[in-house]
Design an enzyme around this catalytic site. Structure first.
Site, PDB file in Angstrom:
ATOM      1  N   GLY A   1       1.106  -2.132  -7.356  1.00  0.00           N
ATOM      2  CA  GLY A   1       0.691  -1.350  -6.200  1.00  0.00           C
ATOM      3  C   GLY A   1       1.832  -1.252  -5.202  1.00  0.00           C
TER       4      GLY A   1
ATOM      5  N   GLN B   1       6.009  -0.240   2.842  1.00  0.00           N
ATOM      6  CA  GLN B   1       6.982  -0.978   2.023  1.00  0.00           C
ATOM      7  C   GLN B   1       8.211  -0.140   1.684  1.00  0.00           C
ATOM      8  OE1 GLN B   1       3.771  -2.352  -0.925  1.00  0.00           O
ATOM      9  NE2 GLN B   1       5.246  -4.031  -0.955  1.00  0.00           N
TER      10      GLN B   1
ATOM     11  N   CYS C   1       3.951  -9.958  -4.201  1.00  0.00           N
ATOM     12  CA  CYS C   1       4.212  -8.751  -3.411  1.00  0.00           C
ATOM     13  C   CYS C   1       5.690  -8.378  -3.519  1.00  0.00           C
ATOM     14  CB  CYS C   1       3.842  -9.006  -1.955  1.00  0.00           C
ATOM     15  SG  CYS C   1       4.128  -7.585  -0.892  1.00  0.00           S
ATOM     16  N   LEU C   2       5.967  -7.088  -3.721  1.00  0.00           N
ATOM     17  CA  LEU C   2       7.362  -6.645  -3.825  1.00  0.00           C
ATOM     18  C   LEU C   2       8.122  -6.877  -2.518  1.00  0.00           C
ATOM     19  CD1 LEU C   2       6.814  -3.277  -5.740  1.00  0.00           C
ATOM     20  CD2 LEU C   2       7.718  -5.415  -6.682  1.00  0.00           C
TER      21      LEU C   2
ATOM     22  N   HIS D   1      -5.052  -5.685  -1.234  1.00  0.00           N
ATOM     23  CA  HIS D   1      -3.693  -6.118  -0.897  1.00  0.00           C
ATOM     24  C   HIS D   1      -2.907  -4.964  -0.270  1.00  0.00           C
ATOM     25  CE1 HIS D   1       0.176  -8.367  -1.830  1.00  0.00           C
ATOM     26  NE2 HIS D   1       0.618  -7.144  -1.658  1.00  0.00           N
ATOM     27  N   GLU D   2      -3.017  -3.773  -0.886  1.00  0.00           N
ATOM     28  CA  GLU D   2      -2.250  -2.626  -0.377  1.00  0.00           C
ATOM     29  C   GLU D   2      -2.787  -2.154   0.973  1.00  0.00           C
ATOM     30  OE1 GLU D   2       0.462  -2.282  -1.747  1.00  0.00           O
ATOM     31  OE2 GLU D   2      -0.048  -3.370  -3.570  1.00  0.00           O
TER      32      GLU D   2
ATOM     33  N   HIS E   1      -1.364  -4.062   3.742  1.00  0.00           N
ATOM     34  CA  HIS E   1      -0.045  -3.556   4.157  1.00  0.00           C
ATOM     35  C   HIS E   1      -0.180  -2.474   5.226  1.00  0.00           C
ATOM     36  CE1 HIS E   1       2.966  -5.482   1.655  1.00  0.00           C
ATOM     37  NE2 HIS E   1       2.252  -5.284   0.559  1.00  0.00           N
TER      38      HIS E   1
HETATM   39 NI    NI Z   1       2.446  -6.214  -1.288  1.00  0.00          NI
END
Ligand code: NI
Length: 193
Positions: free
Chosen positions: A46, A51, A106-107, A148-149, A152
């Site tokens: 995701g 991000q 998470c990226l 999760h997204e 963000h």
């Molecule tokens: Ni993330």
């Protein structure tokens, strides 16, 4: 399509509450395309717009959406690959049920994972890439991905869920990692509005 730089903690854009998309136009569709390309290239499941430096309520997920449902099946070996893409604009969680614990990565928080409690089933109302409203249900791991997204979009990452002590240690580790050039992005360009 372009692969965009991914912002990492503690970059301030990750703390901002993202703004709703007012008009779903070609610019937004281009951003969706670039986000998908970036997510696949980074092997993410995701990705949220903040991000990649865009503080807007947009996310993509490499999970399937079938007949209004996003739920894992045994055939879903292609999760995280180009076989699946769900695009979500201005999402709102309008229903929640149950809880589950999931070990999340998470990226934007490299080399870290944390167990987070999430709702087991959610209903999301959002806009699609044509600006049309739609609703879908997500369950289990896929529900975790969307929650999760959406975090963000509200300026919340796994980093914010760490204790102060853990955060300090993590930053130290990150600094060391970056010095060794280990797959991280210490100086992304300034975000575009
Ligand atoms: Ni993330």
């Amino acid at each position: 399509m372009a692969i965009l730089p991914i912002y990492e903690v503690p970059h301030p854009i990750l703390k901002q509450v993202a703004k709703p998309v007012v008009s779903v136009d070609d610019r937004v569709r281009r951003l969706l395309d670039d986000m998908a390309e970036t997510m696949y290239a980074a092997n993410g499941v995701g990705l949220a717009a903040p991000q990649v430096g865009a503080s807007e309520r947009i996310l993509v997920a490499a999970v399937p959406l079938r007949g209004g449902w996003s739920e894992e099946t045994e055939e879903d070996e292609e999760v995280g690959t180009k076989a699946f893409l769900t695009e979500v604009i201005n999402p709102e969680i309008i229903e929640r049920e149950g809880t589950l614990l999931y070990d999340e990565g998470c990226l934007s928080v490299p080399e870290f994972s944390l167990e987070v409690e999430r709702s087991e089933r959610i209903v999301i109302r959002a806009l699609d890439r044509h600006g049309d409203p739609f609703e879908f249900q997500a369950r289990g791991f896929y529900a975790v991905v969307f929650q999760h997204e959406i975090d963000h979009l509200d300026g919340v990452t796994l980093y914010d869920r760490m204790s102060a002590l853990k955060r300090a240690l993590y930053l130290k580790k990150l600094k060391k990692m970056r010095k060794n050039g280990a797959g991280s992005n210490p100086n992304p360009p300034e975000p575009t509005p």
